[in-house]
Write a protein that holds these residues in place. Structure first.
Motif, PDB file in Angstrom:
ATOM      1  N   SER A  70       0.812  -0.888   0.258  1.00  0.00           N
ATOM      2  CA  SER A  70       0.090   0.303   0.026  1.00  0.00           C
ATOM      3  C   SER A  70       1.018   1.388  -0.203  1.00  0.00           C
ATOM      4  O   SER A  70       0.979   2.402  -1.015  1.00  0.00           O
ATOM      5  CB  SER A  70      -0.946   0.066   1.495  1.00  0.00           C
ATOM      6  OG  SER A  70      -1.869  -1.258   0.993  1.00  0.00           O
ATOM      7  N   ILE A  71       1.872   1.356   0.580  1.00  0.00           N
ATOM      8  CA  ILE A  71       2.471   2.647   0.764  1.00  0.00           C
ATOM      9  C   ILE A  71       3.048   2.589  -0.122  1.00  0.00           C
ATOM     10  O   ILE A  71       3.899   3.803  -1.023  1.00  0.00           O
ATOM     11  CB  ILE A  71       4.176   2.384   2.127  1.00  0.00           C
ATOM     12  CG1 ILE A  71       3.004   2.270   3.095  1.00  0.00           C
ATOM     13  CG2 ILE A  71       4.734   3.261   1.875  1.00  0.00           C
ATOM     14  CD1 ILE A  71       3.674   2.339   4.889  1.00  0.00           C
ATOM     15  N   LEU A  99      -5.430   3.376   6.128  1.00  0.00           N
ATOM     16  CA  LEU A  99      -3.612   2.636   6.617  1.00  0.00           C
ATOM     17  C   LEU A  99      -3.864   2.716   8.290  1.00  0.00           C
ATOM     18  O   LEU A  99      -3.579   2.127   8.672  1.00  0.00           O
ATOM     19  CB  LEU A  99      -2.492   3.094   6.148  1.00  0.00           C
ATOM     20  CG  LEU A  99      -2.846   2.794   4.810  1.00  0.00           C
ATOM     21  CD1 LEU A  99      -1.519   3.373   3.896  1.00  0.00           C
ATOM     22  CD2 LEU A  99      -3.194   1.616   4.413  1.00  0.00           C
ATOM     23  N   LEU A 100      -4.680   4.080   8.990  1.00  0.00           N
ATOM     24  CA  LEU A 100      -3.858   4.179   9.889  1.00  0.00           C
ATOM     25  C   LEU A 100      -5.376   3.446  10.951  1.00  0.00           C
ATOM     26  O   LEU A 100      -4.873   3.081  11.871  1.00  0.00           O
ATOM     27  CB  LEU A 100      -3.860   5.899  10.751  1.00  0.00           C
ATOM     28  CG  LEU A 100      -3.970   6.131  11.700  1.00  0.00           C
ATOM     29  CD1 LEU A 100      -2.733   5.628  12.233  1.00  0.00           C
ATOM     30  CD2 LEU A 100      -4.140   8.142  11.954  1.00  0.00           C
ATOM     31  N   GLY A 121      -4.818  11.903   1.914  1.00  0.00           N
ATOM     32  CA  GLY A 121      -5.731  12.295   2.927  1.00  0.00           C
ATOM     33  C   GLY A 121      -6.361  10.922   3.742  1.00  0.00           C
ATOM     34  O   GLY A 121      -6.463  10.746   4.500  1.00  0.00           O
ATOM     35  N   GLN A 122      -7.046  10.636   2.521  1.00  0.00           N
ATOM     36  CA  GLN A 122      -7.677   9.466   2.952  1.00  0.00           C
ATOM     37  C   GLN A 122      -7.462   7.882   2.992  1.00  0.00           C
ATOM     38  O   GLN A 122      -7.219   7.070   3.571  1.00  0.00           O
ATOM     39  CB  GLN A 122      -8.922   9.374   1.887  1.00  0.00           C
ATOM     40  CG  GLN A 122     -10.078  10.145   1.269  1.00  0.00           C
ATOM     41  CD  GLN A 122     -11.045   9.903   0.577  1.00  0.00           C
ATOM     42  OE1 GLN A 122     -10.603   8.859   0.153  1.00  0.00           O
ATOM     43  NE2 GLN A 122     -12.043  10.717  -0.239  1.00  0.00           N
ATOM     44  N   THR A 123      -6.074   7.802   1.932  1.00  0.00           N
ATOM     45  CA  THR A 123      -5.732   6.571   2.319  1.00  0.00           C
ATOM     46  C   THR A 123      -4.631   6.472   3.601  1.00  0.00           C
ATOM     47  O   THR A 123      -4.709   5.946   4.564  1.00  0.00           O
ATOM     48  CB  THR A 123      -4.042   6.676   1.402  1.00  0.00           C
ATOM     49  OG1 THR A 123      -5.167   6.544  -0.152  1.00  0.00           O
ATOM     50  CG2 THR A 123      -3.369   5.382   1.168  1.00  0.00           C
ATOM     51  N   ARG A 124      -4.211   7.560   3.919  1.00  0.00           N
ATOM     52  CA  ARG A 124      -3.867   7.543   5.221  1.00  0.00           C
ATOM     53  C   ARG A 124      -4.123   7.613   6.684  1.00  0.00           C
ATOM     54  O   ARG A 124      -4.247   6.562   7.127  1.00  0.00           O
ATOM     55  CB  ARG A 124      -3.136   9.786   5.855  1.00  0.00           C
ATOM     56  CG  ARG A 124      -1.503   9.650   4.161  1.00  0.00           C
ATOM     57  CD  ARG A 124      -1.098  11.228   5.000  1.00  0.00           C
ATOM     58  NE  ARG A 124      -1.602  11.796   5.567  1.00  0.00           N
ATOM     59  CZ  ARG A 124      -1.334  12.868   4.538  1.00  0.00           C
ATOM     60  NH1 ARG A 124      -0.296  13.029   3.057  1.00  0.00           N
ATOM     61  NH2 ARG A 124      -2.192  13.608   4.747  1.00  0.00           N
ATOM     62  N   GLY A 125      -5.404   7.690   6.661  1.00  0.00           N
ATOM     63  CA  GLY A 125      -6.561   7.414   7.568  1.00  0.00           C
ATOM     64  C   GLY A 125      -7.163   6.003   7.601  1.00  0.00           C
ATOM     65  O   GLY A 125      -7.217   5.226   8.016  1.00  0.00           O
ATOM     66  N   THR A 144     -10.963   6.501  10.143  1.00  0.00           N
ATOM     67  CA  THR A 144     -10.889   6.090   8.584  1.00  0.00           C
ATOM     68  C   THR A 144     -11.892   7.172   7.951  1.00  0.00           C
ATOM     69  O   THR A 144     -12.095   8.225   6.621  1.00  0.00           O
ATOM     70  CB  THR A 144     -11.686   5.085   8.469  1.00  0.00           C
ATOM     71  OG1 THR A 144     -10.078   4.607   8.395  1.00  0.00           O
ATOM     72  CG2 THR A 144     -11.385   5.530   6.109  1.00  0.00           C
ATOM     73  N   ALA A 157     -11.006  11.202   8.035  1.00  0.00           N
ATOM     74  CA  ALA A 157     -10.319  10.981   6.452  1.00  0.00           C
ATOM     75  C   ALA A 157     -11.219  11.072   5.850  1.00  0.00           C
ATOM     76  O   ALA A 157     -10.456  11.455   4.521  1.00  0.00           O
ATOM     77  CB  ALA A 157      -9.748   9.860   6.598  1.00  0.00           C
ATOM     78  N   LEU A 160      -0.051   8.541  -1.355  1.00  0.00           N
ATOM     79  CA  LEU A 160      -0.396   8.804  -0.378  1.00  0.00           C
ATOM     80  C   LEU A 160      -1.332   9.948   0.527  1.00  0.00           C
ATOM     81  O   LEU A 160      -1.100  10.666   1.234  1.00  0.00           O
ATOM     82  CB  LEU A 160       0.516   8.290   1.192  1.00  0.00           C
ATOM     83  CG  LEU A 160       1.405   6.959   0.568  1.00  0.00           C
ATOM     84  CD1 LEU A 160       2.534   7.181   2.011  1.00  0.00           C
ATOM     85  CD2 LEU A 160      -0.047   5.899   1.463  1.00  0.00           C
TER      86      LEU A 160
END
Length: 372
Positions: free
Chosen positions: A68-69, A82-83, A76-80, A116, A119, A74
């Motif tokens: 994924s990384i 994955l977090l 805002g939505q993707t970071r949220g 999520t 995000a 990466l």
């Protein structure tokens, strides 16, 4: 054209990387789980006959996170997302290690979903016939999306009770979401769904009967969370009315399994969160299926439902308001097949049971143990 080719290559690379990472990492995770004593030992509810390490979700986590990384943008939505996936995996891992009270685990799931949704991964609009595009206010769209994510996490967790079952069903659902998202032009969700597919396939190498490792809550919550989030990003955020049904069809088995179990527990006035042997996979074993045969039967059922979802998306019986003969026949045939497969499963688990006194006695004994 070049953009589409790049997206398809990233889908392929992401899935392949996930397979390799999970296949190679899972044995090490299993050895670590044994050293730490994080194993499932045989008991009255479990189907395994020997101690099997869990925590396989950690291998799945790296198998999903690393590609994924590497291949996702990466933002805002993707970071949220994955977090949230990291929080879901952490909650599941803590439960695998020392156990959590049901409300503690539910609180962790709620936090993962909230991160999520906050995000931006929530259903903002959909399309109805006649009235056209309808925008959902945030006070409605965000809670509904949050509820969907938490629900699917628990449904996949409930399904994880048979060697290879949850991983196989999630692999089929991930592949289905990949194709649907690509058709809708949603590149990022398509790549992530392909990564989930690859990670699940890689885990099956070690998890199919006889399983050498279980994914545990860490894996089940991770896969459920990711599939739920992908279904929102890839399908529901731009959904026409018919598209709203596609995640429900692709995830029908965990949804039906959970609905059946909850109805049973309410009927017998048992706590919904209490584990028992009333799941679909337990009922297959009760009627004499081996674990391998039960898993393969449910794979076949899931594939039929996935075919129905893809047919609905690709074969349009009534474009521009005009019915077409052959597409209508194809849609009808696949729909009848999906309904027929579901009726057949009901026949196996209910009608066959009624005609077999030995099965009825086993289920009655199990029910008495649950209520004792």
């Amino acid at each position: 054209m070049l953009h589409e080719l790049r997206t398809h290559l990233e889908v392929l690379y992401g899935a392949s990387a996930a397979v390799v990472i999970v296949v190679l990492l899972t044995p090490a995770v299993g050895g670590m789980a044994r050293m730490l004593g994080v194993v499932d030992r045989p008991d009255g509810r479990r189907l395994n006959r020997r101690a099997v390490p869990r925590l396989g979700g950690l291998a799945l986590f790296f198998g999903i996170m690393v590609p994924s990384i590497a291949f996702l943008d990466l933002g805002g939505q993707t970071r949220g997302l994955l977090l949230g996936a990291a929080v879901a995996t952490t909650v599941g891992a803590i439960d695998d290690f020392r156990g959590l009270v049901w409300w503690e685990k539910l609180g962790g799931q709620a936090l993962a979903a909230a991160i999520t949704v906050d995000a931006g991964v929530w259903v903002e609009r959909f399309t109805f016939p006649v009235i056209g595009v309808h925008t959902l206010p945030s006070w409605l769209g965000m809670p509904l999306s949050w509820l969907w994510i938490v629900a699917i996490m628990n449904m996949v967790n409930f399904l994880d009770g048979l060697d290879g079952l949850a991983a196989g069903v999630c692999a089929i659902s991930g592949a289905t979401f990949t194709v649907l998202a690509l058709d809708l032009g949603r590149a990022q969700p398509a790549i992530l769904a392909a990564i989930v597919f690859g990670a699940s396939i890689g885990f099956l190498r070690h998890n199919f009967y006889p399983a050498r490792i279980f994914m545990g809550d860490s894996g089940a919550l991770l896969l459920g969370f990711t599939l739920a989030a992908v279904s929102i990003q890839g399908l529901l955020k731009t959904a026409a009315t018919v598209t709203l049904a596609l995640p429900l069809i692709a995830l029908a088995i965990p949804i039906l399994d959970t609905s059946f179990v909850v109805a049973k527990r309410l009927k017998y006035r048992q706590p919904i969160h209490r584990a028992d042997r009333s799941h679909l996979h337990h009922r297959f074993v009760n009627i004499g299926y081996s674990q391998r045969r039960a898993a393969l039967t449910m794979y076949a059922w899931c594939l039929v439902l996935a075919a129905a979802a893809l047919t609905i998306d690709f074969v349009h019986a009534r474009p521009h308001g005009v019915w077409r003969l052959w597409p209508t026949l194809v849609d009808s045939a696949v729909g009848v097949g999906a309904i027929g497969a579901t009726v057949y499963i009901v026949y196996l688990l209910e009608i066959v049971k009624l005609g077999n006194p030995a099965i009825r006695r086993r289920e009655e004994a199990a029910r008495q143990r649950r209520t004792a």
